[in-house]
Write a protein that holds these residues in place. Sequence first.
Motif, PDB file in Angstrom:
ATOM      1  N   ASP A  10      54.423  27.717  16.357  1.00 40.54           N
ATOM      2  CA  ASP A  10      54.577  28.983  17.084  1.00 40.54           C
ATOM      3  C   ASP A  10      55.343  28.835  18.391  1.00 40.54           C
ATOM      4  OD1 ASP A  10      53.045  30.650  15.299  1.00 40.54           O
ATOM      5  OD2 ASP A  10      51.236  29.674  16.081  1.00 40.54           O
ATOM      6  N   TYR A  11      55.612  27.624  18.804  1.00 37.52           N
ATOM      7  CA  TYR A  11      56.202  27.379  20.121  1.00 37.52           C
ATOM      8  C   TYR A  11      57.431  28.255  20.380  1.00 37.52           C
ATOM      9  CZ  TYR A  11      58.229  24.998  24.122  1.00 37.52           C
ATOM     10  OH  TYR A  11      58.767  24.729  25.359  1.00 37.52           O
ATOM     11  N   GLY A  12      58.408  28.223  19.508  1.00 37.93           N
ATOM     12  CA  GLY A  12      59.644  28.987  19.695  1.00 37.93           C
ATOM     13  C   GLY A  12      59.406  30.491  19.709  1.00 37.93           C
ATOM     14  N   ARG A  13      58.508  30.944  18.870  1.00 42.25           N
ATOM     15  CA  ARG A  13      58.179  32.378  18.823  1.00 42.25           C
ATOM     16  C   ARG A  13      57.513  32.821  20.116  1.00 42.25           C
ATOM     17  NH1 ARG A  13      54.455  33.896  14.629  1.00 42.25           N
ATOM     18  NH2 ARG A  13      55.156  35.999  15.050  1.00 42.25           N
ATOM     19  N   VAL A  14      56.639  31.981  20.652  1.00 42.37           N
ATOM     20  CA  VAL A  14      55.970  32.315  21.908  1.00 42.37           C
ATOM     21  C   VAL A  14      56.987  32.375  23.047  1.00 42.37           C
ATOM     22  CG1 VAL A  14      54.338  31.482  23.649  1.00 42.37           C
ATOM     23  CG2 VAL A  14      53.701  31.476  21.223  1.00 42.37           C
ATOM     24  N   ILE A  15      57.874  31.410  23.112  1.00 41.51           N
ATOM     25  CA  ILE A  15      58.914  31.406  24.149  1.00 41.51           C
ATOM     26  C   ILE A  15      59.748  32.687  24.054  1.00 41.51           C
ATOM     27  CG2 ILE A  15      61.046  30.254  24.922  1.00 41.51           C
ATOM     28  CD1 ILE A  15      58.499  28.749  25.748  1.00 41.51           C
ATOM     29  N   SER A  16      60.145  33.064  22.861  1.00 43.20           N
ATOM     30  CA  SER A  16      60.924  34.300  22.662  1.00 43.20           C
ATOM     31  C   SER A  16      60.129  35.524  23.089  1.00 43.20           C
ATOM     32  CB  SER A  16      61.351  34.440  21.207  1.00 43.20           C
ATOM     33  OG  SER A  16      62.236  33.424  20.857  1.00 43.20           O
ATOM     34  N   PHE A  17      58.846  35.562  22.743  1.00 41.63           N
ATOM     35  CA  PHE A  17      57.988  36.685  23.112  1.00 41.63           C
ATOM     36  C   PHE A  17      57.875  36.796  24.635  1.00 41.63           C
ATOM     37  CE2 PHE A  17      53.589  38.320  23.847  1.00 41.63           C
ATOM     38  CZ  PHE A  17      53.764  39.597  23.332  1.00 41.63           C
ATOM     39  N   LEU A  18      57.677  35.671  25.322  1.00 38.08           N
ATOM     40  CA  LEU A  18      57.572  35.701  26.780  1.00 38.08           C
ATOM     41  C   LEU A  18      58.886  36.148  27.422  1.00 38.08           C
ATOM     42  CD1 LEU A  18      55.476  32.459  27.375  1.00 38.08           C
ATOM     43  CD2 LEU A  18      54.676  34.839  27.470  1.00 38.08           C
ATOM     44  N   ARG A  19      60.005  35.726  26.880  1.00 37.19           N
ATOM     45  CA  ARG A  19      61.311  36.189  27.389  1.00 37.19           C
ATOM     46  C   ARG A  19      61.447  37.700  27.229  1.00 37.19           C
ATOM     47  NH1 ARG A  19      64.384  31.471  24.668  1.00 37.19           N
ATOM     48  NH2 ARG A  19      64.452  30.009  26.386  1.00 37.19           N
ATOM     49  N   TYR A  20      61.034  38.172  26.058  1.00 33.83           N
ATOM     50  CA  TYR A  20      61.101  39.601  25.766  1.00 33.83           C
ATOM     51  C   TYR A  20      60.223  40.395  26.734  1.00 33.83           C
ATOM     52  CZ  TYR A  20      60.685  43.957  23.158  1.00 33.83           C
ATOM     53  OH  TYR A  20      60.682  45.273  22.787  1.00 33.83           O
ATOM     54  N   LEU A  21      58.983  39.935  26.951  1.00 39.29           N
ATOM     55  CA  LEU A  21      58.088  40.631  27.877  1.00 39.29           C
ATOM     56  C   LEU A  21      58.676  40.680  29.284  1.00 39.29           C
ATOM     57  CD1 LEU A  21      54.515  39.343  26.941  1.00 39.29           C
ATOM     58  CD2 LEU A  21      55.555  41.550  26.375  1.00 39.29           C
ATOM     59  N   TYR A  22      59.245  39.573  29.720  1.00 36.86           N
ATOM     60  CA  TYR A  22      59.828  39.533  31.052  1.00 36.86           C
ATOM     61  C   TYR A  22      61.007  40.498  31.164  1.00 36.86           C
ATOM     62  CZ  TYR A  22      61.820  37.965  35.415  1.00 36.86           C
ATOM     63  OH  TYR A  22      62.315  37.938  36.694  1.00 36.86           O
ATOM     64  N   ALA A  23      61.828  40.580  30.140  1.00 37.37           N
ATOM     65  CA  ALA A  23      62.960  41.496  30.153  1.00 37.37           C
ATOM     66  C   ALA A  23      62.488  42.955  30.211  1.00 37.37           C
ATOM     67  CB  ALA A  23      63.830  41.273  28.922  1.00 37.37           C
ATOM     68  N   LEU A  24      61.370  43.250  29.546  1.00 43.24           N
ATOM     69  CA  LEU A  24      60.820  44.607  29.569  1.00 43.24           C
ATOM     70  C   LEU A  24      60.224  44.967  30.917  1.00 43.24           C
ATOM     71  CD1 LEU A  24      58.860  44.945  26.192  1.00 43.24           C
ATOM     72  CD2 LEU A  24      60.957  46.136  26.853  1.00 43.24           C
ATOM     73  N   SER A  25      59.498  44.024  31.508  1.00 38.78           N
ATOM     74  CA  SER A  25      58.729  44.311  32.722  1.00 38.78           C
ATOM     75  C   SER A  25      58.687  43.088  33.634  1.00 38.78           C
ATOM     76  CB  SER A  25      57.295  44.695  32.355  1.00 38.78           C
ATOM     77  OG  SER A  25      57.271  45.759  31.457  1.00 38.78           O
ATOM     78  N   PRO A  26      59.746  42.814  34.384  1.00 41.76           N
ATOM     79  CA  PRO A  26      59.763  41.604  35.220  1.00 41.76           C
ATOM     80  C   PRO A  26      58.722  41.601  36.332  1.00 41.76           C
ATOM     81  CG  PRO A  26      61.700  42.956  35.639  1.00 41.76           C
ATOM     82  CD  PRO A  26      60.981  43.577  34.480  1.00 41.76           C
ATOM     83  N   ASP A  27      58.113  42.745  36.618  1.00 42.49           N
ATOM     84  CA  ASP A  27      57.110  42.803  37.680  1.00 42.49           C
ATOM     85  C   ASP A  27      55.682  42.596  37.177  1.00 42.49           C
ATOM     86  OD1 ASP A  27      57.144  45.202  36.273  1.00 42.49           O
ATOM     87  OD2 ASP A  27      56.584  46.397  38.007  1.00 42.49           O
ATOM     88  N   GLN A  28      55.507  42.332  35.897  1.00 38.52           N
ATOM     89  CA  GLN A  28      54.184  42.109  35.326  1.00 38.52           C
ATOM     90  C   GLN A  28      53.818  40.621  35.404  1.00 38.52           C
ATOM     91  OE1 GLN A  28      52.060  44.583  34.314  1.00 38.52           O
ATOM     92  NE2 GLN A  28      53.650  45.836  35.241  1.00 38.52           N
ATOM     93  N   PRO A  29      52.538  40.294  35.347  1.00 37.96           N
ATOM     94  CA  PRO A  29      52.116  38.893  35.520  1.00 37.96           C
ATOM     95  C   PRO A  29      52.168  38.044  34.251  1.00 37.96           C
ATOM     96  CG  PRO A  29      50.191  40.283  35.351  1.00 37.96           C
ATOM     97  CD  PRO A  29      51.392  41.194  35.322  1.00 37.96           C
ATOM     98  N   TYR A  30      53.191  38.229  33.443  1.00 38.98           N
ATOM     99  CA  TYR A  30      53.352  37.390  32.257  1.00 38.98           C
ATOM    100  C   TYR A  30      53.863  36.015  32.667  1.00 38.98           C
ATOM    101  CZ  TYR A  30      53.543  42.024  30.089  1.00 38.98           C
ATOM    102  OH  TYR A  30      53.274  43.302  29.704  1.00 38.98           O
ATOM    103  N   TRP A  31      53.513  35.028  31.872  1.00 41.18           N
ATOM    104  CA  TRP A  31      54.079  33.702  32.123  1.00 41.18           C
ATOM    105  C   TRP A  31      55.563  33.715  31.793  1.00 41.18           C
ATOM    106  CZ3 TRP A  31      51.000  28.892  30.244  1.00 41.18           C
ATOM    107  CH2 TRP A  31      49.789  28.805  30.937  1.00 41.18           C
ATOM    108  N   LEU A  32      56.328  32.982  32.563  1.00 38.99           N
ATOM    109  CA  LEU A  32      57.723  32.748  32.213  1.00 38.99           C
ATOM    110  C   LEU A  32      57.762  31.644  31.155  1.00 38.99           C
ATOM    111  CD1 LEU A  32      59.305  32.745  35.770  1.00 38.99           C
ATOM    112  CD2 LEU A  32      59.354  34.578  34.069  1.00 38.99           C
ATOM    113  N   PRO A  33      58.800  31.605  30.338  1.00 43.31           N
ATOM    114  CA  PRO A  33      58.884  30.550  29.326  1.00 43.31           C
ATOM    115  C   PRO A  33      58.755  29.141  29.904  1.00 43.31           C
ATOM    116  CG  PRO A  33      60.482  32.254  28.859  1.00 43.31           C
ATOM    117  CD  PRO A  33      59.881  32.578  30.205  1.00 43.31           C
ATOM    118  N   ALA A  34      59.284  28.924  31.098  1.00 44.21           N
ATOM    119  CA  ALA A  34      59.197  27.589  31.708  1.00 44.21           C
ATOM    120  C   ALA A  34      57.752  27.180  31.976  1.00 44.21           C
ATOM    121  CB  ALA A  34      59.998  27.554  33.007  1.00 44.21           C
ATOM    122  N   ARG A  35      56.896  28.135  32.287  1.00 45.44           N
ATOM    123  CA  ARG A  35      55.485  27.791  32.510  1.00 45.44           C
ATOM    124  C   ARG A  35      54.818  27.400  31.199  1.00 45.44           C
ATOM    125  NH1 ARG A  35      51.075  31.302  35.921  1.00 45.44           N
ATOM    126  NH2 ARG A  35      49.362  29.813  35.754  1.00 45.44           N
TER     127      ARG A  35
END
Length: 97
Positions: A10-35
Amino acid sequence: MRTRPYTGDDYGRVISFLRYLYALSPDQPYWLPARWEYAAYLVSPLYLYRGYPDWTRSIRIWEDERGAIAAIVNSENPDHQFYLHVHPSHRRLEGEL
């Protein structure tokens, strides 16, 4: 909606999902892919070194009927402080997470 444990596949899918969430809402407390990468490659081995269960055992994934990730729950420390990463269209899941 179904939930299941995280696997290494799931690693790659999770990274993609986190990128997507950040693009939608950069002000939300989602982890960045680097974290996530930091946790996968540094926190997880540290857990094992200190005698804790594998970090990846703290991760659960919720998928919609198409198999797309809708939400992820994970910890970053053995004290079980959990982080929620929820797609905005699936906010109703937060109580279950």
